[in-house]
Design an enzyme around this catalytic site. Structure first.
Site, PDB file in Angstrom:
ATOM      1  CD  GLU A 177     -59.879  25.491 -30.780  1.00 17.08           C
ATOM      2  OE1 GLU A 177     -58.673  25.233 -30.780  1.00 17.08           O
ATOM      3  OE2 GLU A 177     -60.522  25.807 -29.752  1.00 17.08           O
TER       4      GLU A 177
ATOM      5  CG  HIS B  39     -62.245  22.863 -26.582  1.00 24.89           C
ATOM      6  ND1 HIS B  39     -61.098  22.863 -25.819  1.00 24.89           N
ATOM      7  CD2 HIS B  39     -62.173  23.988 -27.354  1.00 24.89           C
ATOM      8  CE1 HIS B  39     -60.360  23.921 -26.130  1.00 24.89           C
ATOM      9  NE2 HIS B  39     -60.988  24.619 -27.039  1.00 24.89           N
TER      10      HIS B  39
ATOM     11  CG  HIS C  52     -61.034  28.683 -23.672  1.00 30.64           C
ATOM     12  ND1 HIS C  52     -61.471  29.702 -24.484  1.00 30.64           N
ATOM     13  CD2 HIS C  52     -60.626  27.692 -24.501  1.00 30.64           C
ATOM     14  CE1 HIS C  52     -61.327  29.338 -25.758  1.00 30.64           C
ATOM     15  NE2 HIS C  52     -60.810  28.123 -25.793  1.00 30.64           N
TER      16      HIS C  52
END
Lengths: 281, 281, 281, 281
Positions: A121, A140, A142
């Site tokens: 990613e 980035h 989660h």
């Protein structure tokens, strides 16, 4: 020469933290490169070693603070070449060392991967650095408390001054809109551009069924924002169960942000978070 | 002379905990001051070293127990001069050492900052010490479980005997009422006075979109109250989801408080919390 | 002679764990008593040293597992004299050592307090040992997930086999019924008897606005029950938010309890919990 | 000879990790067996030592990550004999060492228990290995966030790409349907077969009032699934309180699963989780 530049980064790190390289068999080769440096090399073009060190701390801190688990990444724009950015090889952030930091071009391709796997990613980072010249660092993740906001349409808004950077609320990127049924990941520049468009001029964008992205004008600021985005999500979810929430107004958010995002303010937690990590390699 | 007094505090600490001062380059200067004390100095006017030590423990304990993160502060009124109070320099509470403790006057200005940054929100402390002669120690925090109560209008009330000091419920300070759109922080004495007025004669006041303040007649009591305010908020939020809550009545709260706020009762957790911190500097 | 008996307990502990007594200045006196034992003493009347050791582990385990904080207690009936029980002096359970264990009579009075403060709520233990000859060990706690059930009328019931001992649900003791407005604590035998009556023949009783009590036929069983009462409360509160809960039926609970409360079953977590504590003093 | 084979496993472990055997008095006997190996032994029939090592790590990781407490088990199909599987003796997963790994036949009976107690619920594993030749590893747990889904009829569905293996949602096994009022446990092959039937061709099955089971084609995959099943349950429960959830569609889940269940993807957290455990015995 870019190969050499990277070898120099590694060698520089090696010189400072030799014992760390017991974990990196590549080190001897790098050291030999370092022992015979090209006298014509524009050393000033190498990324600031402090930037590399801060990036490693950022990886460890985000893991220690529960923003990333084995997945998620933090990157920094190269301070010497704005068309490049620094990002670890594909490894859990908690395990990142200086020797794991690679350099990528504006399209998200590694300058020299040195045979290492790279994050799928990385295009999240490349696309945002292209779209936002003001952005110097990107996280980035989660981040767990944020996920529910991405899938329910509940807007993530600043519940207190510490997360004032959320302003009028974080937008949500819906990958289905442009790309239909996908594997949910940002695996190319086209998807990256769509995500960057959702982010717009903001500080944080949520990704439905996936995670979120925070941006900042420094590693310290983006780490601060990523952590307090998670904290705000926890607090807002708790508050929503008690009753309607009296959020910061956009004006209060702007004024509070001017204070809480100041260098003095974000340095205090950074020192605390670093103290929990200790020495890095 | 007040400068000398502070130098004495530092020297006193230095004498007891010399190794700690490897972290404070100011120490040598202080030590030299200490090596030539003014024989006319009224030593009895120095704050009790035990008070300074307890204040450092309070900082560490509040961090260890999750009441403060990198932000928040705990102060104590000077036991020798009621117009002064002790508070750390601007640093994360988890990192506070004896050498970080500074003295402030009744207007929240440092007597001698020794070149160190001071907390922006010291006016919270100054204003309450002015308004409440009975108060000997104050905690300001962004204690996470308490935040949702400040923004939803749900009254924080005692769910069990351990938080009986909440009495009939904690008031909420709304900064908008007197000051309109602000950065949410208590950055001057006027805002401090408004906050102190909301607190009134109580033990705890919430601050909408910001945090909360607990007060007590000793460091032990205020730490106890700050921690159990957070615990009560967690328990009350959980209970609210199960159904209407049967709170302690004001009479039960008063009787329980007489017991749970006794010296014997608050000393037991204090010893436990200290044991988790170990030796301090 | 009971004084002597207690001196013997201490001496016994001292013999095994001498270094522990650097913390207990009383030890030398006890040791001298031990060095001149009465040859006519019925040694077999001393509590089993294993019982004392298990009681210390129980204190530490309940703290480590989050059932008790600085408050709460665990006791065991004296295996040699059923009219007596063992309970620590007034101290946080996490800090209990063998030397802290005192003996109490059937009315909750210490046989010989050795100058130490005793728990205010020892009458919880005394009353239940009087009312329930089958009970060999008792835990009183403010176990956090359980508190909300005591104040909302939501019945705590077994959500899975591990908490099958909750049977058809735990009763709630309302101190107001018999005693009106109190400080919520069980500070005498009359209140203790009322609590024991609420417990009846059950395994667990909640106390409104206060905490809960679990009983068992051994230290291992009561620790198991206290911990899984807390776990069940957490799980039940979570499940209640998702929808109506399909609890174990009383018949399923009885059958599951026969298995999960077996010696083999409760020994497995006990060994794990002990391994987290390590050596005790 | 199977007795010998197991002795060989133990001896092999002993050779590698001698100090570990200070905990296992059986070691000397095993060692003597090892010192006189049968030269005709088909060594290639022994399970891969790496498989045994990974199984021990799986036990420790599942405990460290909060999926199992003192209860729950993880097993692996024997890579040399598909009719057998490896599973620890009856002990808390956090305490499992290589010497605790036993071998079981297709009916769940130990080949040679070496006098050790075995798990009551080994039939869960035996039945699924019989029904699903593709399954190479199984985790049974009382994973806390999952329990509420088993008792409320709320379907556990993939909230993000990391738990895409949940596909269209996990089925729930209701033991009452086939067996009426039981002790909730899978204590024989008939109950095991009923559970395997509920699992069908899926990846995870919940067990009402008990726990859940995850299956995989490797130890790494099943550990990954067991952990992210728990994470998904936490996130889904949180999201459900905010509003209706936009889950991954079955098509998104299938595409995301192809990515997140790849060897490259599941190796990254495995290395992180192992690093938290350190060396094993």
């Amino acid at each position: 020469m870019s190969k050499f530049k990277l070898a120099m980064i590694v060698a520089l790190c090696a010189a400072v933290v030799v014992p760390a390289f017991t974990r990196t068999p590549q080190a001897p080769a790098s050291s030999s490169a370092a022992s015979a440096p090209d006298p014509k090399l524009p050393d000033s073009k190498l990324p600031d070693p402090k930037l590399v060190e801060d990036l490693v701390y950022a990886n460890r801190i985000l893991s220690d603070q529960g923003v990333v688990d084995a997945f998620g990444q933090v990157s920094a724009r190269d301070d010497k070449d704005p068309n490049r950015f620094l990002l670890a090889r594909s490894v859990a952030p908690a395990l990142v060392t200086k020797a794991d930091i690679l350099e990528f071009d504006r399209n998200g391709e590694p300058i020299d991967a040195r045979g290492r796997a790279v994050y799928l990613e990385r295009f999240i980072h490349a696309a945002i650095y292209r779209a936002r010249p003001d952005v110097k660092a990107i996280v980035h993740s989660h981040s767990p408390a944020v996920i529910p906001f991405g899938v329910t349409g509940t807007i993530l808004r600043p519940i207190y001054h510490m997360s004032a950077f959320l302003g009028a609320g974080a937008p949500v990127f819906e990958i289905r809109n442009g790309a239909g049924m996908t594997n949910m990941l940002i695996t190319d520049n086209k998807l990256g551009d769509a995500l960057a468009k959702s982010l717009g001029g903001g500080t944080v964008v949520l990704m439905r069924g996936h995670g979120s992205v925070a941006v900042g004008d420094s590693i310290l600021q983006v780490v601060h924002r990523a952590i307090y985005t998670e904290v705000n999500a926890r607090l807002q979810a708790e508050a929503a169960r008690l009753g309607p929430i009296n959020f910061l107004t956009p004006e209060e958010a702007a004024k509070a942000d001017a204070q809480t995002d100041s260098k003095a303010s974000i340095s205090r937690p950074w020192e605390l978070w670093k103290s929990r990590i200790g020495k890095i390699e």
